[in-house]
Design an enzyme around this catalytic site. Structure first.
Site, PDB file in Angstrom:
ATOM      1  N   GLU A 126      59.731  46.405  56.166  1.00 52.89           N
ATOM      2  CA  GLU A 126      58.482  45.407  56.083  1.00 52.89           C
ATOM      3  C   GLU A 126      57.418  46.245  55.556  1.00 52.89           C
ATOM      4  O   GLU A 126      56.663  46.639  56.588  1.00 52.89           O
ATOM      5  CB  GLU A 126      58.433  44.835  57.539  1.00 52.89           C
ATOM      6  CG  GLU A 126      57.539  43.474  57.559  1.00 52.89           C
ATOM      7  CD  GLU A 126      57.320  42.681  58.535  1.00 52.89           C
ATOM      8  OE1 GLU A 126      56.935  41.831  58.609  1.00 52.89           O
ATOM      9  OE2 GLU A 126      57.388  43.325  59.963  1.00 52.89           O
ATOM     10  N   HIS A 192      54.530  38.021  54.444  1.00 50.93           N
ATOM     11  CA  HIS A 192      53.143  38.527  54.076  1.00 50.93           C
ATOM     12  C   HIS A 192      52.868  38.413  52.866  1.00 50.93           C
ATOM     13  O   HIS A 192      52.257  39.141  52.090  1.00 50.93           O
ATOM     14  CB  HIS A 192      53.200  39.961  54.503  1.00 50.93           C
ATOM     15  CG  HIS A 192      53.286  40.381  55.989  1.00 50.93           C
ATOM     16  ND1 HIS A 192      52.423  40.224  56.805  1.00 50.93           N
ATOM     17  CD2 HIS A 192      54.668  40.491  56.692  1.00 50.93           C
ATOM     18  CE1 HIS A 192      52.744  40.592  58.146  1.00 50.93           C
ATOM     19  NE2 HIS A 192      54.032  40.766  57.967  1.00 50.93           N
ATOM     20  N   HIS A 213      59.702  35.663  58.889  1.00 49.04           N
ATOM     21  CA  HIS A 213      58.961  34.989  59.961  1.00 49.04           C
ATOM     22  C   HIS A 213      58.338  33.886  59.335  1.00 49.04           C
ATOM     23  O   HIS A 213      57.026  33.889  59.179  1.00 49.04           O
ATOM     24  CB  HIS A 213      58.155  35.589  60.908  1.00 49.04           C
ATOM     25  CG  HIS A 213      57.195  36.847  60.415  1.00 49.04           C
ATOM     26  ND1 HIS A 213      56.293  36.641  59.341  1.00 49.04           N
ATOM     27  CD2 HIS A 213      57.049  38.195  60.604  1.00 49.04           C
ATOM     28  CE1 HIS A 213      55.678  37.994  58.991  1.00 49.04           C
ATOM     29  NE2 HIS A 213      56.053  38.851  59.814  1.00 49.04           N
ATOM     30  N   ASN A 216      54.326  32.406  59.647  1.00 48.01           N
ATOM     31  CA  ASN A 216      53.382  33.363  59.877  1.00 48.01           C
ATOM     32  C   ASN A 216      53.281  34.292  58.794  1.00 48.01           C
ATOM     33  O   ASN A 216      54.087  34.560  58.114  1.00 48.01           O
ATOM     34  CB  ASN A 216      54.066  34.312  61.279  1.00 48.01           C
ATOM     35  CG  ASN A 216      54.181  33.353  62.468  1.00 48.01           C
ATOM     36  OD1 ASN A 216      55.260  33.324  62.787  1.00 48.01           O
ATOM     37  ND2 ASN A 216      53.098  32.973  62.966  1.00 48.01           N
ATOM     38  N   ARG A 224      48.342  19.124  48.638  1.00 46.45           N
ATOM     39  CA  ARG A 224      48.109  19.204  47.187  1.00 46.45           C
ATOM     40  C   ARG A 224      48.772  20.741  46.913  1.00 46.45           C
ATOM     41  O   ARG A 224      49.054  20.722  45.647  1.00 46.45           O
ATOM     42  CB  ARG A 224      46.776  19.099  46.788  1.00 46.45           C
ATOM     43  CG  ARG A 224      46.242  17.721  46.906  1.00 46.45           C
ATOM     44  CD  ARG A 224      45.101  17.497  46.007  1.00 46.45           C
ATOM     45  NE  ARG A 224      44.527  16.208  46.137  1.00 46.45           N
ATOM     46  CZ  ARG A 224      43.609  15.935  47.201  1.00 46.45           C
ATOM     47  NH1 ARG A 224      43.208  16.663  48.025  1.00 46.45           N
ATOM     48  NH2 ARG A 224      43.220  14.365  47.277  1.00 46.45           N
ATOM     49  N   ASP A 245      58.801  32.480  70.553  1.00 45.49           N
ATOM     50  CA  ASP A 245      58.204  33.115  71.681  1.00 45.49           C
ATOM     51  C   ASP A 245      57.234  32.424  72.409  1.00 45.49           C
ATOM     52  O   ASP A 245      56.530  33.014  73.469  1.00 45.49           O
ATOM     53  CB  ASP A 245      57.958  34.760  71.430  1.00 45.49           C
ATOM     54  CG  ASP A 245      56.473  34.530  70.402  1.00 45.49           C
ATOM     55  OD1 ASP A 245      56.201  33.592  69.718  1.00 45.49           O
ATOM     56  OD2 ASP A 245      55.958  35.675  70.270  1.00 45.49           O
ATOM     57  N   ASP A 271      61.085  40.160  65.910  1.00 47.05           N
ATOM     58  CA  ASP A 271      59.810  40.831  65.540  1.00 47.05           C
ATOM     59  C   ASP A 271      58.990  41.756  66.590  1.00 47.05           C
ATOM     60  O   ASP A 271      58.118  42.166  66.446  1.00 47.05           O
ATOM     61  CB  ASP A 271      58.768  39.947  64.815  1.00 47.05           C
ATOM     62  CG  ASP A 271      57.882  40.594  64.135  1.00 47.05           C
ATOM     63  OD1 ASP A 271      58.112  41.548  63.473  1.00 47.05           O
ATOM     64  OD2 ASP A 271      56.723  39.927  63.840  1.00 47.05           O
ATOM     65  N   ALA A 306      50.503  41.163  66.664  1.00 47.75           N
ATOM     66  CA  ALA A 306      51.013  42.482  66.159  1.00 47.75           C
ATOM     67  C   ALA A 306      52.272  42.565  66.558  1.00 47.75           C
ATOM     68  O   ALA A 306      52.564  43.145  67.602  1.00 47.75           O
ATOM     69  CB  ALA A 306      50.275  43.858  66.731  1.00 47.75           C
TER      70      ALA A 306
END
Length: 384
Positions: A126, A192, A213, A216, A224, A245, A271, A306
């Site tokens: 990741e 990400h 995830h 997130n 739009r 969680d 995660d 985090a």
């Protein structure tokens, strides 16, 4: 801890099989495997009033028990693995975080040895090939574009044990890297990312099959500008990771994902970072300082979430008792689907003869009471 259950019949429980739940069912364990018939001399364990489900499979996990998969030693990794096993995760993929390529390559080499020994199921990279706009708890100074040559270097370092790479596929080199991963049988995961809807569709068409995830570290849905979430949810080729969680996702977002994708396209993940199973305090996630307070991990600088302190037994119980999902759907999302994704469904992910004797015993309130991995009790149920 207990020894090998050489010939054991687990009887009287509700057993969740691929075909559905069997009342007053039984699971026969012979050595390290699930058996199809009862061997002579088998001991019977009465699990009336309990559930027996397949061992959990976590494809996105950075550590636990105070130890890091991303930066720790081999012994650290084993500490984290043991922590998650005690919470029902009998199969875990070790996830890294953004770092220098040479360091990631060395870490991947160490993790590959543990994968070859059967302690972990493989490696998930990741970062560092993610968007600075959606970096979350990754060091911006270490982020890079997904150059296929660099991606290939990490794959080579993992010596065939790389299972997944998370990419911001809209960055230069992103689509070529997706194609490279697909050619090598490694999951290309969109995450990400600051991609548009159209860019995400292009990545899926190039071979991306997982949403890291979902919701997130990516743009929200707009009427739009539907963004990556919509593209990832609507495409049947994509499995979406969810962190259940209570912090990363509102229950309505989880319900939306299940409603749109269906249980067969959801993978529940942790995660998790070092603090999973370890408590509040000060930690590190790669080079970044993290404070865990009331079970929520946030960067000391900036306050971004985090990772999590989640374990999959908590995710399971929450999914059934709070989110009101059918037990069979949760089992599919927490065991079968991730096992299929990483190419291990022939061994784990369901309770079937010939597969590894990996299972979790839950009480009527879905609290974990026992864990078996390859026929050995990691957590021994009362009365066994």
């Amino acid at each position: 801890m207990a020894g090998r259950a050489d010939s054991t019949v687990l009887a009287g429980a509700r057993v969740v099989l691929p075909t559905g739940t069997v009342e007053n069912g039984r699971v026969i364990v012979e050595g390290t495997r699930i058996a199809g018939s009862t061997p002579d001399g088998a001991r019977t364990v009465d699990l009336s009033g309990h559930w027996v489900v397949p061992g959990f499979v976590d494809i996105h996990n950075h550590g636990g028990g105070g130890a890091s998969f991303a930066t720790g030693t081999a012994e650290d990794v084993l500490t984290g693995v043991r922590t998650h096993r005690e919470h029902g995760t009998t199969t875990v993929v070790a996830s890294t975080v953004t770092g220098e390529t040479d360091f990631l390559a060395r870490q991947a080499g160490m993790l590959s040895e543990l994968a070859e020994q059967g302690e972990i199921a493989g490696v998930h990279f990741e970062g560092p090939f993610i968007s600075p706009c959606r970096k979350g708890a990754h060091s911006e100074a270490l982020l890079r574009h997904p150059d296929p040559a660099e991606v290939r270097k990490l794959l080579d370092a993992a010596r065939g044990t790389a299972k997944m790479v998370t990419l911001a596929t809209e960055l230069p080199g992103g689509i070529d890297s997706v194609r490279l991963l697909a050619e090598h049988g490694v999951i290309a995961a969109v995450g990400h990312t600051d991609a548009t809807y159209e860019q995400t569709v292009e990545a899926i068409d190039a071979g991306a099959t997982v949403a890291t995830h979902l919701f997130n570290a990516m743009p929200p849905i707009g009427h739009r500008a539907p963004g990556p979430i919509t593209a990832l949810l609507e495409d049947e080729r994509v499995t979406v990771e969810l962190i259940n969680d209570g912090t990363h996702l509102h229950p309505a977002a989880l319900e939306l994902a299940y409603h749109r994708a269906g249980a067969d396209r959801v993978a529940l993940i942790t995660d998790a970072m070092d603090a999973a199973g370890s408590g509040d305090g000060q930690y590190q996630l790669g080079p970044l300082a993290v404070e865990v307070k009331d079970g929520v991990a946030r960067l000391v600088e900036g306050g971004s979430i985090a990772g999590s302190t989640l374990t999959l037994d908590t995710a399971f119980r929450r999914a059934v008792t709070i989110d009101k999902l059918p037990v069979e759907d949760v089992v599919q999302s927490i065991s079968a689907n991730p096992a299929r994704l990483i190419g291990m469904y022939d061994r784990v992910g369901s309770l079937e003869p010939g597969k590894d004797a990996d299972l979790v015993v839950l009480d009527a309130d879905f609290t974990l009471r026992g864990v078996m991995r390859r026929g050995e009790w990691i957590v021994k149920p009362a009365g066994v």
